[in-house]
Design a protein around this motif. Sequence first.
Motif, PDB file in Angstrom:
ATOM      1  N   ALA A 279      -0.804   5.193   6.779  1.00  0.00           N
ATOM      2  CA  ALA A 279      -1.151   4.713   5.448  1.00  0.00           C
ATOM      3  C   ALA A 279      -0.872   3.218   5.361  1.00  0.00           C
ATOM      4  N   TYR A 280      -1.718   2.521   4.611  1.00  0.00           N
ATOM      5  CA  TYR A 280      -1.547   1.076   4.452  1.00  0.00           C
ATOM      6  C   TYR A 280      -1.894   0.690   3.030  1.00  0.00           C
ATOM      7  N   ILE A 281      -1.067  -0.141   2.421  1.00  0.00           N
ATOM      8  CA  ILE A 281      -1.386  -0.706   1.117  1.00  0.00           C
ATOM      9  C   ILE A 281      -0.990  -2.168   1.116  1.00  0.00           C
TER      10      ILE A 281
ATOM     11  N   ILE B 166       0.622   2.939  -4.597  1.00  0.00           N
ATOM     12  CA  ILE B 166       1.741   3.781  -4.148  1.00  0.00           C
ATOM     13  C   ILE B 166       1.402   5.258  -4.308  1.00  0.00           C
ATOM     14  N   ALA B 167       0.670   5.582  -5.381  1.00  0.00           N
ATOM     15  CA  ALA B 167       0.314   6.983  -5.646  1.00  0.00           C
ATOM     16  C   ALA B 167      -0.585   7.554  -4.552  1.00  0.00           C
TER      17      ALA B 167
ATOM     18  N   GLU C  43       3.500  11.701   0.289  1.00  0.00           N
ATOM     19  CA  GLU C  43       4.694  11.915  -0.518  1.00  0.00           C
ATOM     20  C   GLU C  43       5.979  11.420   0.147  1.00  0.00           C
ATOM     21  N   PRO C  44       6.166  11.635   1.461  1.00  0.00           N
ATOM     22  CA  PRO C  44       7.397  11.137   2.088  1.00  0.00           C
ATOM     23  C   PRO C  44       7.541   9.619   1.936  1.00  0.00           C
ATOM     24  N   GLU C  45       6.412   8.914   2.024  1.00  0.00           N
ATOM     25  CA  GLU C  45       6.461   7.464   1.857  1.00  0.00           C
ATOM     26  C   GLU C  45       6.802   7.099   0.411  1.00  0.00           C
ATOM     27  N   GLN C  46       6.265   7.840  -0.526  1.00  0.00           N
ATOM     28  CA  GLN C  46       6.562   7.576  -1.935  1.00  0.00           C
ATOM     29  C   GLN C  46       8.048   7.778  -2.220  1.00  0.00           C
ATOM     30  N   TYR C  47       8.613   8.865  -1.653  1.00  0.00           N
ATOM     31  CA  TYR C  47      10.035   9.128  -1.878  1.00  0.00           C
ATOM     32  C   TYR C  47      10.899   8.041  -1.248  1.00  0.00           C
ATOM     33  N   TYR C  48      10.462   7.550  -0.100  1.00  0.00           N
ATOM     34  CA  TYR C  48      11.222   6.469   0.543  1.00  0.00           C
ATOM     35  C   TYR C  48      11.206   5.218  -0.333  1.00  0.00           C
TER      36      TYR C  48
END
Length: 240
Positions: free
Chosen positions: A4-6, A23-24, A28-33
């Motif tokens: 994923a890239y933003i 971010i959305a 999910e693991p990246e969001q929690y981090y």
Amino acid sequence: MESAYISFGINKNGKVVMWLGDIAKLPEPEQYYLRSENVPSDHSIGCEFYDGQIECIYTPLSREQTLFAARSAFFEACAAKFGTKIAHLDAEVLDLALGFNGPVIDSEQTRKQTADTLNRIYVESIDNGALGSIMTRAGLDPKNLGGLKRLQAALGTLALGGDVASLLSPFFVLYDLRVAYSHLGSADSTVARLKTVTDRLGLEDGAGLLAIYDALAAALTASLETLTTLVKSASGVSKT
């Protein structure tokens, strides 16, 4: 898992700025981090990220790119005037310059890294041997002189219309900054040396890395641009 890239930016306080909508879209693991590292907003969103995505402002050359371009122009002018290159380690220096970004936070590690990298690019890349040969041809003795003093002496063999010692001052400031940040010494000696740095840059005592870097980069750029103009227009040449 698909990577994923933003897009993101870094504001003047060294904090990362992202769009919530982007971010959305992350796993999910990246969001929690990201949530675990989240901090209260300082309401500062001014950065190249915002300028480019919202204001549609094209990003100008960075100060690092501008400074390195000024370095290149100066050494090219000197090579044409002296008939020999006065800089070496071109490939190594280019790699350093391409990988270098100005500091966004003030930490002990960043101070050492910034001062050391700048010193390598703008001081240690000076070819002492080539400058020594220029001095010898002009009847000067290069013995016991470091690179900056040799550069000053070599430029002095040209009929420049400016104060070479004053124009090279930012380079001596850079060298002293590296000694202060990277060399082992007493706290008192470090403070004393940093004071000479801030004094010569016109900054207040105790100025931090970000203020020192801004002032130093501007001073180095102005010095190189002026020296390039003087070298190109110099009527004198070193003796042969």
